[in-house]
Design a protein around this motif. Structure first.
Motif, PDB file in Angstrom:
ATOM      1  N   GLU A 332       1.005  17.596  -7.762  1.00  0.00           N
ATOM      2  CA  GLU A 332       0.362  17.516  -6.460  1.00  0.00           C
ATOM      3  C   GLU A 332       1.445  17.069  -5.486  1.00  0.00           C
ATOM      4  O   GLU A 332       2.518  16.622  -5.915  1.00  0.00           O
ATOM      5  N   PRO A 333       1.232  17.179  -4.183  1.00  0.00           N
ATOM      6  CA  PRO A 333       2.265  16.717  -3.251  1.00  0.00           C
ATOM      7  C   PRO A 333       2.623  15.252  -3.506  1.00  0.00           C
ATOM      8  O   PRO A 333       1.752  14.394  -3.560  1.00  0.00           O
ATOM      9  N   GLY A 334       3.909  15.008  -3.744  1.00  0.00           N
ATOM     10  CA  GLY A 334       4.363  13.652  -3.998  1.00  0.00           C
ATOM     11  C   GLY A 334       4.447  13.280  -5.463  1.00  0.00           C
ATOM     12  O   GLY A 334       4.828  12.159  -5.786  1.00  0.00           O
ATOM     13  N   THR A 335       4.130  14.221  -6.375  1.00  0.00           N
ATOM     14  CA  THR A 335       4.138  13.907  -7.803  1.00  0.00           C
ATOM     15  C   THR A 335       4.693  15.079  -8.615  1.00  0.00           C
ATOM     16  O   THR A 335       4.186  16.200  -8.526  1.00  0.00           O
ATOM     17  N   TYR A 336       5.732  14.795  -9.402  1.00  0.00           N
ATOM     18  CA  TYR A 336       6.301  15.755 -10.340  1.00  0.00           C
ATOM     19  C   TYR A 336       6.070  15.235 -11.762  1.00  0.00           C
ATOM     20  O   TYR A 336       5.986  14.028 -11.979  1.00  0.00           O
ATOM     21  N   ASP A 337       6.068  16.169 -12.735  1.00  0.00           N
ATOM     22  CA  ASP A 337       6.179  15.703 -14.110  1.00  0.00           C
ATOM     23  C   ASP A 337       7.631  15.834 -14.566  1.00  0.00           C
ATOM     24  O   ASP A 337       8.439  16.548 -13.959  1.00  0.00           O
ATOM     25  N   TYR A 338       7.955  15.125 -15.662  1.00  0.00           N
ATOM     26  CA  TYR A 338       9.337  15.115 -16.135  1.00  0.00           C
ATOM     27  C   TYR A 338       9.789  16.508 -16.556  1.00  0.00           C
ATOM     28  O   TYR A 338      10.943  16.894 -16.327  1.00  0.00           O
ATOM     29  N   ASN A 339       8.911  17.270 -17.145  1.00  0.00           N
ATOM     30  CA  ASN A 339       9.258  18.615 -17.590  1.00  0.00           C
ATOM     31  C   ASN A 339       9.789  19.453 -16.423  1.00  0.00           C
ATOM     32  O   ASN A 339      10.810  20.140 -16.547  1.00  0.00           O
ATOM     33  N   PHE A 340       9.116  19.396 -15.286  1.00  0.00           N
ATOM     34  CA  PHE A 340       9.536  20.160 -14.112  1.00  0.00           C
ATOM     35  C   PHE A 340      10.868  19.634 -13.577  1.00  0.00           C
ATOM     36  O   PHE A 340      11.756  20.421 -13.207  1.00  0.00           O
ATOM     37  N   LEU A 341      11.019  18.311 -13.503  1.00  0.00           N
ATOM     38  CA  LEU A 341      12.266  17.734 -13.010  1.00  0.00           C
ATOM     39  C   LEU A 341      13.449  18.181 -13.856  1.00  0.00           C
ATOM     40  O   LEU A 341      14.506  18.542 -13.327  1.00  0.00           O
ATOM     41  N   GLU A 342      13.268  18.146 -15.166  1.00  0.00           N
ATOM     42  CA  GLU A 342      14.365  18.509 -16.059  1.00  0.00           C
ATOM     43  C   GLU A 342      14.763  19.970 -15.872  1.00  0.00           C
ATOM     44  O   GLU A 342      15.960  20.308 -15.889  1.00  0.00           O
ATOM     45  N   LYS A 343      13.783  20.830 -15.680  1.00  0.00           N
ATOM     46  CA  LYS A 343      14.069  22.258 -15.558  1.00  0.00           C
ATOM     47  C   LYS A 343      14.619  22.656 -14.197  1.00  0.00           C
ATOM     48  O   LYS A 343      15.471  23.553 -14.098  1.00  0.00           O
ATOM     49  N   HIS A 344      14.149  21.996 -13.138  1.00  0.00           N
ATOM     50  CA  HIS A 344      14.402  22.523 -11.800  1.00  0.00           C
ATOM     51  C   HIS A 344      15.027  21.560 -10.797  1.00  0.00           C
ATOM     52  O   HIS A 344      15.458  22.015  -9.728  1.00  0.00           O
ATOM     53  N   VAL A 345      15.074  20.270 -11.094  1.00  0.00           N
ATOM     54  CA  VAL A 345      15.425  19.326 -10.034  1.00  0.00           C
ATOM     55  C   VAL A 345      16.627  18.453 -10.364  1.00  0.00           C
ATOM     56  O   VAL A 345      17.527  18.300  -9.523  1.00  0.00           O
ATOM     57  N   ILE A 346      16.699  17.866 -11.526  1.00  0.00           N
ATOM     58  CA  ILE A 346      17.743  16.884 -11.834  1.00  0.00           C
ATOM     59  C   ILE A 346      19.116  17.545 -11.766  1.00  0.00           C
ATOM     60  O   ILE A 346      19.425  18.462 -12.541  1.00  0.00           O
ATOM     61  N   ASN A 347      19.921  17.086 -10.799  1.00  0.00           N
ATOM     62  CA  ASN A 347      21.258  17.642 -10.545  1.00  0.00           C
ATOM     63  C   ASN A 347      21.224  19.151 -10.309  1.00  0.00           C
ATOM     64  O   ASN A 347      22.148  19.886 -10.666  1.00  0.00           O
ATOM     65  N   GLN A 348      20.150  19.593  -9.679  1.00  0.00           N
ATOM     66  CA  GLN A 348      19.989  21.009  -9.338  1.00  0.00           C
ATOM     67  C   GLN A 348      19.396  21.115  -7.938  1.00  0.00           C
ATOM     68  O   GLN A 348      18.764  20.183  -7.434  1.00  0.00           O
ATOM     69  N   ASN A 349      19.580  22.297  -7.319  1.00  0.00           N
ATOM     70  CA  ASN A 349      18.910  22.605  -6.051  1.00  0.00           C
ATOM     71  C   ASN A 349      19.094  21.524  -4.998  1.00  0.00           C
ATOM     72  O   ASN A 349      18.165  21.177  -4.257  1.00  0.00           O
ATOM     73  N   GLY A 350      20.294  20.980  -4.937  1.00  0.00           N
ATOM     74  CA  GLY A 350      20.626  20.005  -3.906  1.00  0.00           C
ATOM     75  C   GLY A 350      20.303  18.567  -4.249  1.00  0.00           C
ATOM     76  O   GLY A 350      20.609  17.663  -3.477  1.00  0.00           O
ATOM     77  N   PHE A 351      19.689  18.324  -5.394  1.00  0.00           N
ATOM     78  CA  PHE A 351      19.344  16.962  -5.793  1.00  0.00           C
ATOM     79  C   PHE A 351      20.457  16.378  -6.663  1.00  0.00           C
ATOM     80  O   PHE A 351      20.985  17.042  -7.554  1.00  0.00           O
ATOM     81  N   LYS A 352      20.775  15.115  -6.414  1.00  0.00           N
ATOM     82  CA  LYS A 352      21.760  14.395  -7.217  1.00  0.00           C
ATOM     83  C   LYS A 352      21.094  13.194  -7.866  1.00  0.00           C
ATOM     84  O   LYS A 352      20.285  12.509  -7.242  1.00  0.00           O
ATOM     85  N   ARG A 353      21.437  12.962  -9.131  1.00  0.00           N
ATOM     86  CA  ARG A 353      20.878  11.825  -9.870  1.00  0.00           C
ATOM     87  C   ARG A 353      21.717  10.578  -9.609  1.00  0.00           C
ATOM     88  O   ARG A 353      22.951  10.611  -9.647  1.00  0.00           O
ATOM     89  N   TYR A 354      21.030   9.462  -9.364  1.00  0.00           N
ATOM     90  CA  TYR A 354      21.652   8.149  -9.207  1.00  0.00           C
ATOM     91  C   TYR A 354      21.001   7.181 -10.194  1.00  0.00           C
ATOM     92  O   TYR A 354      19.956   7.469 -10.775  1.00  0.00           O
TER      93      TYR A 354
END
Length: 458
Positions: A332-354
């Motif tokens: 939902e807006p404002g909520t991701y699951d870990y599965n989606f983050l791992e596939k599409h977001v973490i150190n991808q598509n302009g996002f950097k992990r800190y």
């Protein structure tokens, strides 16, 4: 005679080893996973957890259940345990929350138990959306008794092992139209005792051990609004919901589930509460560590429109940026699951992990998207599981199981940290040899060998 003595000695030694072998399969720590009835549970190995809490059942009141302010359709007609609408269900009766999906999901739980016979399944009652009438249920002896007896009927009918009460929350909090009363503090204890009494009665009747657990809040007010020391004597486990400390409802970014306090959170006026403090608060209010289960989120909280006045600025150690509203989200807006983050977001598509080394949690930030995401990953879970073992807690609770990746990376991290064996490849129970049968096969083989040798010696 010496051969006979040696054989008897061998049998004696093996008889001592058998209980040890069986105990080796028993798990000292628990992993309690919530199975959300509205989300399919795919790529899941039933041997990866010790308990599953199915969310959620509700209570019937004035012929309806639900909550008019919830996003799941508001008030709904009550049904029996076969999913058929009934007009005469008494107030306080535990009912299916979503019969169309619940009955199929609960059948799936039965299949899980065939794969993992040690798995315990519980029905979780209430939750954020369906706690509206729990205060009314708890106020009278009649409705407390009806709730308890119907909860037992529910788990017996659907072949489950216990009841998890998720009242959000006694005395105050939760959704705006929830019923509350100062007497909730004492009535919560009385309701749990009534459930325990009904479970004890059922145990005497069918010889089965039934569990009673609760989901508790990490908030400070919860400690004052409940009688946790008394509650701890009644229940088997208390699962602290140690997450949702911060989210897009706050104008400054923070962490969804920080393990420890970060001094910068105080500096930037972010909610400073954290997991370790919530655990400490429960213990100080009388909950023994061996009944305390730490909640671990498999989802992330995100903020949008962050840092609008200085596109180059990125404050260290957690961000603590001014933002407004939700970021993105696949749940939902404002909520991701870990599965989606791992596939599409973490150190991808302009996002950097800190990494926030004070709070011991990671976070993601995209300057281009101006989005901040707080989440848990294997590194933060290792820190949290270490905290569980160092403080002799009962184990880990997960919200919720469908949000892990297909490899169950987060679950594997938790199991490894708790020194639990890797789950076997899923197979039908008849394909898995029982350790007891292996023992008897060994004994039988030795006995045959012994008798043949005795006969030959004659």
């Amino acid at each position: 005679m010496s051969r006979y003595t040696a054989f008897i000695s061998l049998i004696f030694v093996l008889s001592l080893i058998l209980p040890t072998l069986i105990q080796a399969n028993e798990q000292n720590h628990v992993i309690i996973g919530y199975y959300a009835g509205w989300t399919p549970l795919n790529h899941f190995n039933p041997q990866s957890v010790t308990h599953i809490n199915y969310a959620f059942a509700d209570v019937c009141w004035d012929g309806k259940h639900g909550n008019p302010e919830a996003s799941d359709g508001g008030l709904l007609p009550c049904t029996d345990l076969h999913g058929k609408e009934q007009n005469d269900i008494p107030n306080g009766t535990v009912v299916l929350g979503a019969p169309a999906t619940d009955l199929a999901n609960l059948d799936k739980l039965k299949a899980f138990k065939k794969v993992n016979p040690q798995l315990k399944t519980l029905i979780s009652i209430g939750g954020w959306s369906w706690s509206m009438n729990l205060s009314l249920v708890a106020r009278t002896v009649e409705t407390r008794k009806r709730f308890a007896e119907s909860a037992v009927t529910f788990i017996q009918t659907l072949d489950m092992d216990g009841v998890d009460l998720d009242w959000e929350y006694p005395v105050g909090g939760g959704m705006r139209n929830n019923h509350h009363d100062p007497s909730d503090k004492q009535n919560f204890t009385l309701l749990l005792q009534e459930i325990r009494n009904a479970l004890d009665k059922a145990e005497q009747k069918d010889g089965k051990k039934y569990l009673l657990t609760i989901a508790s809040s990490a908030g400070l007010s919860y400690l004052e609004n409940t009688e946790l020391e008394k509650v701890a004597h009644i229940v088997d486990y208390i699962n602290i919901m140690t997450y949702d400390f911060n989210g897009s409802w706050s104008p400054i970014t923070g962490h969804n589930a920080p393990l420890f306090e970060d001094p910068k959170a105080v500096l930037y006026e972010v909610h400073p509460h954290h997991v370790a403090a919530a655990v400490k608060g429960h213990i100080e209010h009388g909950v023994p560590p061996h009944k305390l289960v730490m909640g671990l989120p498999f989802y992330a909280r995100s903020w949008g429109n962050c840092n609008p006045e200085d596109e180059e600025q990125l404050l260290e150690n957690g961000g603590y940026l001014p933002c407004s509203g939700n970021g993105g989200g696949n749940l939902e807006p404002g909520t991701y699951d870990y599965n989606f983050l791992e596939k599409h977001v973490i150190n991808q598509n302009g996002f950097k992990r800190y990494w926030n080394n004070a709070a011991k949690v990671p976070y993601l930030y995209s300057k281009e998207k101006r989005e901040f995401i707080s989440y848990d990953d294997p590194d933060s879970l290792k820190e949290k599981v270490h905290f569980i073992t160092e403080n002799a807690l009962a184990g880990a609770m997960i919200w919720e199981l469908s949000e892990d990746d297909q490899s169950q990376t987060l679950l594997s991290t938790i199991r490894n940290g708790l020194d639990l064996p890797e789950p076997e490849t899923t197979q039908h129970p008849e394909e898995r040899p029982s350790i007891i049968w292996i023992y008897f096969i060994i004994i039988g083989t030795l006995l045959v060998i012994f008798l043949l040798r005795v006969r030959k010696s004659k």
